[in-house]
Design an enzyme around this catalytic site. Structure first.
Site, PDB file in Angstrom:
ATOM      1  N   ASP A 299       5.824  -6.931   2.579  1.00 48.99           N
ATOM      2  CA  ASP A 299       5.187  -7.462   1.371  1.00 48.99           C
ATOM      3  C   ASP A 299       6.219  -7.705   0.271  1.00 48.99           C
ATOM      4  O   ASP A 299       7.122  -6.885   0.066  1.00 48.99           O
ATOM      5  CB  ASP A 299       4.172  -6.447   0.829  1.00 48.99           C
ATOM      6  CG  ASP A 299       2.777  -6.647   1.390  1.00 48.99           C
ATOM      7  OD1 ASP A 299       2.548  -7.623   2.115  1.00 48.99           O
ATOM      8  OD2 ASP A 299       1.914  -5.800   1.086  1.00 48.99           O
TER       9      ASP A 299
ATOM     10  N   LYS B 219       5.282 -11.324   3.166  1.00 43.87           N
ATOM     11  CA  LYS B 219       3.868 -11.599   2.895  1.00 43.87           C
ATOM     12  C   LYS B 219       3.660 -11.702   1.394  1.00 43.87           C
ATOM     13  O   LYS B 219       4.172 -10.871   0.635  1.00 43.87           O
ATOM     14  CB  LYS B 219       2.963 -10.513   3.471  1.00 43.87           C
ATOM     15  CG  LYS B 219       1.463 -10.783   3.239  1.00 43.87           C
ATOM     16  CD  LYS B 219       0.591  -9.845   4.033  1.00 43.87           C
ATOM     17  CE  LYS B 219       0.508  -8.452   3.459  1.00 43.87           C
ATOM     18  NZ  LYS B 219      -0.149  -8.443   2.107  1.00 43.87           N
TER      19      LYS B 219
ATOM     20  N   GLU C 159      -8.729 -10.401   4.052  1.00 40.47           N
ATOM     21  CA  GLU C 159      -9.160  -9.045   3.723  1.00 40.47           C
ATOM     22  C   GLU C 159     -10.520  -9.037   3.049  1.00 40.47           C
ATOM     23  O   GLU C 159     -10.760  -9.754   2.086  1.00 40.47           O
ATOM     24  CB  GLU C 159      -8.136  -8.358   2.817  1.00 40.47           C
ATOM     25  CG  GLU C 159      -8.521  -6.923   2.485  1.00 40.47           C
ATOM     26  CD  GLU C 159      -7.408  -6.113   1.855  1.00 40.47           C
ATOM     27  OE1 GLU C 159      -7.647  -4.920   1.540  1.00 40.47           O
ATOM     28  OE2 GLU C 159      -6.297  -6.648   1.691  1.00 40.47           O
TER      29      GLU C 159
ATOM     30  N   GLU D 164       0.486 -12.785  -1.673  1.00 37.54           N
ATOM     31  CA  GLU D 164      -0.952 -12.902  -1.873  1.00 37.54           C
ATOM     32  C   GLU D 164      -1.316 -14.170  -2.630  1.00 37.54           C
ATOM     33  O   GLU D 164      -0.583 -14.609  -3.529  1.00 37.54           O
ATOM     34  CB  GLU D 164      -1.472 -11.685  -2.641  1.00 37.54           C
ATOM     35  CG  GLU D 164      -1.317 -10.377  -1.880  1.00 37.54           C
ATOM     36  CD  GLU D 164      -1.921  -9.190  -2.607  1.00 37.54           C
ATOM     37  OE1 GLU D 164      -1.846  -8.077  -2.075  1.00 37.54           O
ATOM     38  OE2 GLU D 164      -2.470  -9.371  -3.719  1.00 37.54           O
TER      39      GLU D 164
ATOM     40  N   SER E 145       0.834  -1.206   0.000  1.00 29.32           N
ATOM     41  CA  SER E 145       0.000   0.000   0.000  1.00 29.32           C
ATOM     42  C   SER E 145       0.866   1.254   0.000  1.00 29.32           C
ATOM     43  O   SER E 145       0.381   2.355  -0.276  1.00 29.32           O
ATOM     44  CB  SER E 145      -0.928   0.001   1.222  1.00 29.32           C
ATOM     45  OG  SER E 145      -0.215  -0.335   2.402  1.00 29.32           O
TER      46      SER E 145
END
Length: 281
Positions: A100, A130, A198, A132, A62
């Site tokens: 991330d 991290k 999320e 996804e 982000s």
């Protein structure tokens, strides 16, 4: 109060007094103790958040939006993420730092994932990476774990896949709940140490949390996950005119205060009242 935490008026509630480890967070699931994660992207903010007692800091991609002003998280590079993560680690105190891996740095192959994660941890000092994805990303998780790299998985709404998901939409509703549950079991079985959920229905997140042994971290996933994570800009309303997701609450108005401080500074400079005598040598 445990020997590893303390509360003082100047810091936070149950601020960790020793380095937070993965095992400490895993133990909290067994005892039912909730813990907190916030994003951080620089040294000074990391210091403030860790002093507030936040156990875990996430250097999220982000940063693409809130630090660099990119329109999509896919635009941030591994180098940019590493520089930010290194700064956060230096300011994190006893908080555990997760970083991330950005879009395009782990999808192609297990080798790419291990090389990217190794570079991130070597150069930044982060304790975990991290990535996804659920079932589709299991081979990458297994490869990372085999290389000795701790992994936080991320399922439900995954920002790096926003285009494939046709926008910012809640995931796991109706028949899709079974797919989400399959994803969380897959990443847990692959060796992930924790998983971010999320924008998923609260009841699905509660069921997922009960069904796996690893920690679940909710963001727009209701109150029953083992932990919660938010973007720090959202909890502090910074900038003042920024978009706030439905699942975020504001505990401060940093954006408005900073704008007011800048306006006061500019006015006093223009009026010649700053610097005053007390600011001179």
């Amino acid at each position: 109060m445990s020997a590893s935490s303390a509360a003082t008026p100047a810091t936070g509630y149950l601020t960790p007094t020793r380095q937070v480890r993965i095992a400490d967070l895993r133990a909290k699931k067994a005892t039912g103790d909730k813990w907190a994660m916030l994003t951080a992207y620089d040294y000074s903010t990391a210091r403030a958040l860790s002093q507030g007692g936040v156990e875990c800091l996430l250097v999220g991609d982000s940063a693409a939006n809130v630090v660099f002003g990119y329109s999509q998280t896919q635009q941030i590079s591994l180098d940019e993420m590493i520089y930010l993560a290194a700064a956060v680690v230096r300011g994190a105190g006893n908080a555990l730092v997760i970083a991330d891996l950005p879009f395009g740095t782990y999808e192609a192959s297990d080798e790419q994932a291990v090389l990217s994660a190794s570079e991130m941890m070597r150069r930044s000092g982060a304790a975990m990476v991290k990535i996804e994805g659920g079932v589709r990303i299991v081979p990458r998780i297994r490869a990372l774990v085999a290389a000795g790299i701790p992994v936080c998985a991320h399922i439900g709404f995954t920002p790096q896949s926003v285009n494939a998901l046709s926008g910012f939409k809640v995931q796991g509703r109706g028949d899709a709940a079974d797919r989400l549950l399959a994803d969380i079991h897959a990443v847990a079985d692959a060796g992930a140490d924790m998983v971010v959920l999320e924008m998923v229905p609260a009841e699905v997140a509660a069921r997922a949390t009960a069904e796996v042994e690893i920690s679940t971290v909710g963001i727009g996933a209701g109150p029953d996950t083992d932990a919660q994570v938010l973007v720090w800009h959202d909890i502090a309303a910074f900038p003042a005119d920024g978009h706030r997701p439905k699942f975020a609450k504001q505990w401060a108005q940093v954006g408005a205060d900073l704008t007011a401080a800048a306006a006061s500074y500019r006015r006093e400079v223009a009026e010649g009242t700053f610097p005053a005598q007390e600011h001179c040598f």
